[in-house]
Design an enzyme around this catalytic site. Sequence first.
Site, PDB file in Angstrom:
ATOM      1  CG  HIS A  49       0.144  29.279 -27.346  1.00  0.00           C
ATOM      2  ND1 HIS A  49       0.337  27.996 -26.878  1.00  0.00           N
ATOM      3  CD2 HIS A  49       1.341  29.902 -27.195  1.00  0.00           C
ATOM      4  CE1 HIS A  49       1.589  27.847 -26.481  1.00  0.00           C
ATOM      5  NE2 HIS A  49       2.223  28.991 -26.658  1.00  0.00           N
TER       6      HIS A  49
HETATM    7  P1  TYD Z   1       1.469  24.862 -22.947  1.00  0.00           P
HETATM    8  O1  TYD Z   1       2.120  26.190 -22.963  1.00  0.00           O
HETATM    9  O2  TYD Z   1       0.002  24.823 -23.302  1.00  0.00           O
HETATM   10  O3  TYD Z   1       2.257  23.838 -23.884  1.00  0.00           O
HETATM   11  P2  TYD Z   1       2.236  23.689 -25.483  1.00  0.00           P
HETATM   12  O4  TYD Z   1       1.985  25.035 -26.066  1.00  0.00           O
HETATM   13  O5  TYD Z   1       3.577  23.126 -25.809  1.00  0.00           O
HETATM   14  O6  TYD Z   1       1.159  22.743 -25.856  1.00  0.00           O
HETATM   15  O7  TYD Z   1       1.705  24.198 -21.508  1.00  0.00           O
HETATM   16  C1  TYD Z   1       1.299  22.884 -21.216  1.00  0.00           C
HETATM   17  C2  TYD Z   1       1.069  22.790 -19.710  1.00  0.00           C
HETATM   18  O8  TYD Z   1       2.266  23.067 -18.990  1.00  0.00           O
HETATM   19  C3  TYD Z   1       0.026  23.757 -19.200  1.00  0.00           C
HETATM   20  O9  TYD Z   1      -0.727  23.090 -18.192  1.00  0.00           O
HETATM   21  C4  TYD Z   1       0.827  24.862 -18.563  1.00  0.00           C
HETATM   22  C5  TYD Z   1       2.077  24.177 -18.119  1.00  0.00           C
HETATM   23  N1  TYD Z   1       3.259  25.037 -18.186  1.00  0.00           N
HETATM   24  C6  TYD Z   1       3.865  25.466 -17.025  1.00  0.00           C
HETATM   25  O10 TYD Z   1       3.425  25.150 -15.908  1.00  0.00           O
HETATM   26  N2  TYD Z   1       4.997  26.233 -17.105  1.00  0.00           N
HETATM   27  C7  TYD Z   1       5.523  26.594 -18.291  1.00  0.00           C
HETATM   28  O11 TYD Z   1       6.564  27.300 -18.326  1.00  0.00           O
HETATM   29  C8  TYD Z   1       4.878  26.166 -19.505  1.00  0.00           C
HETATM   30  C9  TYD Z   1       5.428  26.541 -20.859  1.00  0.00           C
HETATM   31  C10 TYD Z   1       3.745  25.387 -19.402  1.00  0.00           C
END
Ligand code: TYD
Length: 145
Positions: A49
């Site tokens: 993303h």
């Molecule tokens: P995501 O940003 O999709 O992680 P990555 O890009 O590393 O795969 O986040 C994974 C999960 O964690 C998603 O359900 C959202 C949650 N999340 C939070 O609640 N707070 C945060 O600060 C972040 C970064 C993610």
Amino acid sequence: MEIERIQLQKHGDNSGMLIALEEERNVPFVIRRVYYIFATKNDVHRGRHAHRHLHQLAVAVRGSVTFLLDDGSGPVEVVLDDPSHGLMLGRMVWRELYDFSDDCVLMVLADQLYDQSDYITDYADFLREVGGSMYPEDMVACQGR
Ligand code: TYD
């Protein structure tokens, strides 16, 4: 400064090392959120993303991870494998994370609270948006920090 590697100053001697992260000193933004990623499986890919507004600083405080980064000018790979190396990610940078070592702990500092609406999760949408007028406006905003 959409993508920049920074060397963090180490303080230490034979008793061990210490690195301090301070907002608007060695971290070039107001720190509003810190999160860390750990217990990752070696074969997972995370990220995939970009963020419309968010600025982040990533540090592999333990272990290693590879970032594939694209600011619209083509992908580059960056390996983080040293707790004294920081990776600054400005807005509108597509990122994918993989090759996590078993012991990897990736800490990320961010200048905004978590906001799902800031994510661009479709690469084609990302390319369309960086090709538009938003990108030069951001560069002006970053220089003013
Ligand atoms: P995501 O940003 O999709 O992680 P990555 O890009 O590393 O795969 O986040 C994974 C999960 O964690 C998603 O359900 C959202 C949650 N999340 C939070 O609640 N707070 C945060 O600060 C972040 C970064 C993610």
